[in-house]
Design a protein around this motif. Structure first.
Motif, PDB file in Angstrom:
ATOM      1  N   ALA A   1       0.835  -1.207   0.000  1.00  0.00           N
ATOM      2  CA  ALA A   1       0.000   0.000   0.000  1.00  0.00           C
ATOM      3  C   ALA A   1       0.867   1.254   0.000  1.00  0.00           C
ATOM      4  CB  ALA A   1      -0.918  -0.006   1.215  1.00  0.00           C
ATOM      5  N   ALA A   2       1.921   1.247   0.801  1.00  0.00           N
ATOM      6  CA  ALA A   2       2.816   2.410   0.877  1.00  0.00           C
ATOM      7  C   ALA A   2       3.455   2.684  -0.474  1.00  0.00           C
ATOM      8  CB  ALA A   2       3.888   2.177   1.943  1.00  0.00           C
ATOM      9  N   VAL A   3       3.999   1.659  -1.102  1.00  0.00           N
ATOM     10  CA  VAL A   3       4.682   1.837  -2.385  1.00  0.00           C
ATOM     11  C   VAL A   3       3.704   2.279  -3.469  1.00  0.00           C
ATOM     12  CG1 VAL A   3       5.983   0.664  -4.194  1.00  0.00           C
ATOM     13  CG2 VAL A   3       6.535   0.239  -1.799  1.00  0.00           C
ATOM     14  N   GLU A   4       2.515   1.719  -3.473  1.00  0.00           N
ATOM     15  CA  GLU A   4       1.507   2.129  -4.453  1.00  0.00           C
ATOM     16  C   GLU A   4       1.166   3.609  -4.290  1.00  0.00           C
ATOM     17  OE1 GLU A   4      -1.675  -0.563  -3.756  1.00  0.00           O
ATOM     18  OE2 GLU A   4      -0.758  -2.210  -4.901  1.00  0.00           O
ATOM     19  N   LEU A   5       1.019   4.057  -3.044  1.00  0.00           N
ATOM     20  CA  LEU A   5       0.696   5.465  -2.798  1.00  0.00           C
ATOM     21  C   LEU A   5       1.887   6.367  -3.106  1.00  0.00           C
ATOM     22  CD1 LEU A   5      -1.358   5.025   0.492  1.00  0.00           C
ATOM     23  CD2 LEU A   5      -2.226   5.969  -1.652  1.00  0.00           C
ATOM     24  N   PHE A   6       3.075   5.961  -2.713  1.00  0.00           N
ATOM     25  CA  PHE A   6       4.262   6.778  -2.976  1.00  0.00           C
ATOM     26  C   PHE A   6       4.481   6.968  -4.481  1.00  0.00           C
ATOM     27  CE2 PHE A   6       6.269   4.998   1.157  1.00  0.00           C
ATOM     28  CZ  PHE A   6       5.588   5.921   1.913  1.00  0.00           C
ATOM     29  N   THR A   7       4.220   5.925  -5.263  1.00  0.00           N
ATOM     30  CA  THR A   7       4.494   5.996  -6.701  1.00  0.00           C
ATOM     31  C   THR A   7       3.357   6.643  -7.489  1.00  0.00           C
ATOM     32  OG1 THR A   7       3.682   3.715  -6.964  1.00  0.00           O
ATOM     33  CG2 THR A   7       6.065   4.020  -6.711  1.00  0.00           C
ATOM     34  N   THR A   8       2.198   6.793  -6.875  1.00  0.00           N
ATOM     35  CA  THR A   8       1.080   7.443  -7.582  1.00  0.00           C
ATOM     36  C   THR A   8       0.809   8.851  -7.062  1.00  0.00           C
ATOM     37  OG1 THR A   8      -0.500   6.349  -6.077  1.00  0.00           O
ATOM     38  CG2 THR A   8      -0.061   5.278  -8.199  1.00  0.00           C
ATOM     39  N   ARG A   9       0.866   9.030  -5.743  1.00  0.00           N
ATOM     40  CA  ARG A   9       0.576  10.335  -5.151  1.00  0.00           C
ATOM     41  C   ARG A   9       1.849  11.135  -4.841  1.00  0.00           C
ATOM     42  NH1 ARG A   9      -4.194  11.267  -2.578  1.00  0.00           N
ATOM     43  NH2 ARG A   9      -3.114  12.325  -0.888  1.00  0.00           N
TER      44      ARG A   9
ATOM     45  N   ARG B   1       3.217  13.720  -0.278  1.00  0.00           N
ATOM     46  CA  ARG B   1       1.757  13.893  -0.199  1.00  0.00           C
ATOM     47  C   ARG B   1       1.039  12.681   0.402  1.00  0.00           C
ATOM     48  NH1 ARG B   1       3.029  16.246  -5.112  1.00  0.00           N
ATOM     49  NH2 ARG B   1       2.515  14.364  -6.286  1.00  0.00           N
ATOM     50  N   THR B   2       1.775  11.655   0.729  1.00  0.00           N
ATOM     51  CA  THR B   2       1.172  10.458   1.316  1.00  0.00           C
ATOM     52  C   THR B   2       1.361  10.471   2.822  1.00  0.00           C
ATOM     53  OG1 THR B   2       1.603   9.135  -0.662  1.00  0.00           O
ATOM     54  CG2 THR B   2       1.240   7.930   1.389  1.00  0.00           C
ATOM     55  N   THR B   3       0.309  10.173   3.566  1.00  0.00           N
ATOM     56  CA  THR B   3       0.388  10.154   5.023  1.00  0.00           C
ATOM     57  C   THR B   3       0.350   8.713   5.541  1.00  0.00           C
ATOM     58  OG1 THR B   3      -2.009  10.222   5.377  1.00  0.00           O
ATOM     59  CG2 THR B   3      -0.870  12.337   5.104  1.00  0.00           C
ATOM     60  N   VAL B   4       0.812   8.548   6.755  1.00  0.00           N
ATOM     61  CA  VAL B   4       0.756   7.230   7.394  1.00  0.00           C
ATOM     62  C   VAL B   4      -0.693   6.771   7.532  1.00  0.00           C
ATOM     63  CG1 VAL B   4       1.158   5.992   9.565  1.00  0.00           C
ATOM     64  CG2 VAL B   4       2.949   7.458   8.611  1.00  0.00           C
ATOM     65  N   ASP B   5      -1.582   7.702   7.860  1.00  0.00           N
ATOM     66  CA  ASP B   5      -3.006   7.351   7.988  1.00  0.00           C
ATOM     67  C   ASP B   5      -3.552   6.778   6.682  1.00  0.00           C
ATOM     68  OD1 ASP B   5      -3.393   7.946  10.648  1.00  0.00           O
ATOM     69  OD2 ASP B   5      -3.935  10.038  10.267  1.00  0.00           O
TER      70      ASP B   5
ATOM     71  N   ALA C   1       9.395   2.588   5.396  1.00  0.00           N
ATOM     72  CA  ALA C   1       8.544   1.869   4.441  1.00  0.00           C
ATOM     73  C   ALA C   1       8.987   2.141   3.006  1.00  0.00           C
ATOM     74  CB  ALA C   1       7.087   2.269   4.631  1.00  0.00           C
ATOM     75  N   ALA C   2       9.372   3.386   2.734  1.00  0.00           N
ATOM     76  CA  ALA C   2       9.775   3.761   1.377  1.00  0.00           C
ATOM     77  C   ALA C   2      11.050   3.060   0.944  1.00  0.00           C
ATOM     78  CB  ALA C   2       9.952   5.277   1.289  1.00  0.00           C
ATOM     79  N   LEU C   3      11.930   2.764   1.901  1.00  0.00           N
ATOM     80  CA  LEU C   3      13.216   2.146   1.580  1.00  0.00           C
ATOM     81  C   LEU C   3      13.229   0.638   1.811  1.00  0.00           C
ATOM     82  CD1 LEU C   3      15.609   4.816   3.141  1.00  0.00           C
ATOM     83  CD2 LEU C   3      14.971   4.568   0.739  1.00  0.00           C
TER      84      LEU C   3
ATOM     85  N   TYR D   1       8.488  -1.910  -7.675  1.00  0.00           N
ATOM     86  CA  TYR D   1       9.839  -1.807  -7.114  1.00  0.00           C
ATOM     87  C   TYR D   1      10.701  -0.885  -7.971  1.00  0.00           C
ATOM     88  CZ  TYR D   1      14.698  -3.311  -6.365  1.00  0.00           C
ATOM     89  OH  TYR D   1      16.052  -3.342  -6.156  1.00  0.00           O
ATOM     90  N   LEU D   2      10.614  -1.045  -9.279  1.00  0.00           N
ATOM     91  CA  LEU D   2      11.417  -0.230 -10.184  1.00  0.00           C
ATOM     92  C   LEU D   2      10.954   1.227 -10.184  1.00  0.00           C
ATOM     93  CD1 LEU D   2      11.659  -2.778 -13.138  1.00  0.00           C
ATOM     94  CD2 LEU D   2      13.368  -2.285 -11.386  1.00  0.00           C
ATOM     95  N   ARG D   3       9.644   1.431 -10.139  1.00  0.00           N
ATOM     96  CA  ARG D   3       9.125   2.801 -10.088  1.00  0.00           C
ATOM     97  C   ARG D   3       9.517   3.494  -8.786  1.00  0.00           C
ATOM     98  NH1 ARG D   3       2.978   1.954 -11.003  1.00  0.00           N
ATOM     99  NH2 ARG D   3       2.908   4.135 -10.377  1.00  0.00           N
ATOM    100  N   MET D   4       9.654   2.711  -7.715  1.00  0.00           N
ATOM    101  CA  MET D   4      10.025   3.282  -6.426  1.00  0.00           C
ATOM    102  C   MET D   4      11.436   3.850  -6.465  1.00  0.00           C
ATOM    103  SD  MET D   4       8.522   3.907  -3.608  1.00  0.00           S
ATOM    104  CE  MET D   4       9.245   4.974  -2.355  1.00  0.00           C
TER     105      MET D   4
END
Length: 208
Positions: A19-27, A31-35, A58-60, A111-114
């Protein structure tokens, strides 16, 4: 043997990471919060913090997974291999198996987009570079153990790892700006750049 409780905890961690990676790579990371990450998995913020110290961890996490696999691969290389060859073969063969390791958690594409998110986010890039220094220290000690030398007295393990790490950083930067975001492209660049190490260090660059 892994217990049911341990498997459940691993599934929760993997779900939060996806979920974190999906949000980081799209939003975007900032702009992504833990909540929002916790809500995507239908758990509480408190549950998120049971598995990750914060967004940065989480990002790393995927890069940590890949790095840990690489260090183990170096440890497993045949003892007869020269240090630089052990590093080279570990990373090249690692690209062949990394997909399986990553796919157990997220699609390789994510993973690659991250990678690009990390490269374009100053706070993540700084943390990534700091972590790389720690990994290089670990690798230097692995090489020293393999060769039976004292890592604190003999500079060669750290020099070898520094050269290798520099090549990988150049490779990552080039790959991150190219259009082909695939493991094959990354592997191809890695091979091409590692083959240039000898000539770059020993040959005259000026054309005759």
């Amino acid at each position: 043997m892994e217990t049911l409780r341990e498997r459940k905890k691993q599934r929760t961690r993997d779900a939060l990471l996806r979920a974190a990676v999906e949000l980081f790579t799209t939003r975007g990371y900032e702009r992504t919060t833990v909540d929002e990450i916790a809500d995507a998995v239908d758990v509480s913020q408190r549950t998120f913090f049971r598995y990750f110290a914060g967004k940065e961890e989480a990002a790393l996490a995927l890069q940590e997974l890949a790095a840990a696999r690489f260090v183990e691969a170096v440890r497993e290389r045949p003892a007869a291999e020269a240090p630089m060859e052990a590093l080279r073969q570990a990373v090249l063969e690692g690209w062949d198996t990394l997909g399986e390791v990553i796919e157990a958690v997220v699609p390789v594409e994510l993973y690659l987009r991250m990678y690009r998110v990390i490269e374009s986010t100053p706070v993540l890039l700084a943390a990534h570079l700091r972590r790389n220094e720690e990994i290089e220290d670990t690798l230097a000690r692995v090489l020293a153990d393999r060769e039976g030398v004292d890592v604190d007295a003999d500079p060669r393990p750290r020099l070898a790892v520094a050269v290798f790490g520099g090549v990988m950083r150049v490779t990552e930067r080039r790959w991150g700006t190219d259009g082909d975001l695939s493991l094959d492209a990354m592997r191809g660049l890695t091979i091409a750049y590692l083959e240039q190490v000898g000539p770059a260090l020993t040959q005259n660059w000026r054309s005759s």
